[in-house]
Write a protein that holds these residues in place. Structure first.
Motif, mmCIF file in Angstrom:
data_model
loop_
_atom_site.group_PDB
_atom_site.id
_atom_site.type_symbol
_atom_site.label_atom_id
_atom_site.label_comp_id
_atom_site.label_asym_id
_atom_site.label_seq_id
_atom_site.Cartn_x
_atom_site.Cartn_y
_atom_site.Cartn_z
ATOM 1 N N LYS A 94 -4.834 15.253 4.079
ATOM 2 C CA LYS A 94 -6.096 15.821 4.539
ATOM 3 C C LYS A 94 -6.208 15.539 6.037
ATOM 4 O O LYS A 94 -5.780 14.485 6.514
ATOM 5 C CB LYS A 94 -7.265 15.185 3.799
ATOM 6 N N ALA A 95 -6.788 16.471 6.767
ATOM 7 C CA ALA A 95 -6.908 16.331 8.225
ATOM 8 C C ALA A 95 -7.607 15.024 8.611
ATOM 9 O O ALA A 95 -7.213 14.356 9.564
ATOM 10 C CB ALA A 95 -7.656 17.528 8.804
ATOM 11 N N ASP A 96 -8.617 14.638 7.838
ATOM 12 C CA ASP A 96 -9.359 13.422 8.189
ATOM 13 C C ASP A 96 -8.606 12.139 7.831
ATOM 14 O O ASP A 96 -9.060 11.047 8.147
ATOM 15 C CB ASP A 96 -10.752 13.428 7.550
ATOM 16 N N HIS A 110 0.817 -1.206 0.000
ATOM 17 C CA HIS A 110 0.000 0.000 0.000
ATOM 18 C C HIS A 110 0.855 1.263 0.000
ATOM 19 O O HIS A 110 1.835 1.353 0.736
ATOM 20 C CB HIS A 110 -0.926 0.013 1.215
ATOM 21 N N PRO A 111 0.453 2.255 -0.799
ATOM 22 C CA PRO A 111 1.180 3.524 -0.772
ATOM 23 C C PRO A 111 0.874 4.275 0.522
ATOM 24 O O PRO A 111 -0.179 4.071 1.123
ATOM 25 C CB PRO A 111 0.629 4.273 -1.984
ATOM 26 N N SER A 112 1.787 5.134 0.929
ATOM 27 C CA SER A 112 1.540 5.956 2.109
ATOM 28 C C SER A 112 0.371 6.901 1.819
ATOM 29 O O SER A 112 0.032 7.172 0.663
ATOM 30 C CB SER A 112 2.784 6.763 2.467
ATOM 31 N N ILE A 113 -0.217 7.402 2.893
ATOM 32 C CA ILE A 113 -1.323 8.357 2.761
ATOM 33 C C ILE A 113 -0.840 9.574 1.968
ATOM 34 O O ILE A 113 -1.523 10.065 1.071
ATOM 35 C CB ILE A 113 -1.822 8.791 4.153
ATOM 36 N N SER A 114 0.362 10.048 2.289
ATOM 37 C CA SER A 114 0.909 11.245 1.622
ATOM 38 C C SER A 114 1.163 11.005 0.138
ATOM 39 O O SER A 114 0.865 11.859 -0.695
ATOM 40 C CB SER A 114 2.213 11.679 2.298
#
Length: 174
Positions: free
Chosen positions: A163-165, A21-25
């Protein structure tokens, strides 16, 4: 039709979900690039995905592994290459689904240094990097690849904050 715009996107694995999985960023930076820059002009862009693997200093990245022969280390290195390939496969597949040209490759080393070196070598029109949006206290301990690239990359750099969420409980995670 004019010249194709070449966008380098630095991507990494998630520290939360594990491979591939790719990082959130990274995922956020990619999606922002597609939605805000590429849009429907897929033939006008070529995305260049760079994944930098950080070699563990002592070679023992798994505390539960036992290394009894040189082959054990070869298997470890092969596994890391496979993980990097799975990560890049995610982004390449997404590009092919929407019809935008792309290339992807893996390098090893310090991400900050390698990204800036690859920018100099490949000369993209600009670089897109994700940012965890860490506070000043966390930056002291973690450092940020995105800030380094803004200061040192030899091309314009766009940093995309999470994103904050989407921020995990520990913002250092990604």
């Amino acid at each position: 039709m004019g010249e194709v715009t070449r966008i380098m996107v630095a991507v990494n694995e998630s520290s939360l979900k594990g491979y591939p999985h790719p990082s959130i960023s990274s995922k956020g930076a990619f999606e922002w690039t597609i939605n805000k820059i590429v849009r429907d002009n897929v033939s006008s862009f070529n995305l260049l995905f760079l994944h930098v693997q950080v070699p563990d200093e002592d070679g023992f990245d798994d505390m539960d592994s036992i290394y009894a022969s040189p082959d054990d280390f070869k298997r470890m290195k092969q596994r890391d290459r496979i993980r990097g390939a799975h990560l890049l496969e995610y982004f390449v597949n997404k590009c092919h689904e929407i019809g935008v040209g792309c290339q992807a490759w893996i390098k090893q080393g310090d991400p900050k240094e390698v990204i800036c070196h690859e920018v100099k070598r490949v000369q993209p029109d600009f670089l897109v990097v994700g940012s965890r949006g860490l506070g000043p206290f966390q930056k002291v301990f973690v450092g940020t690849v995105s800030e380094f690239c803004v200061k040192h990359a030899e091309c314009p750099v766009i940093t995309i904050k999470r994103k904050a969420d989407e921020t995990p409980q520990d913002p250092v995670d990604d």
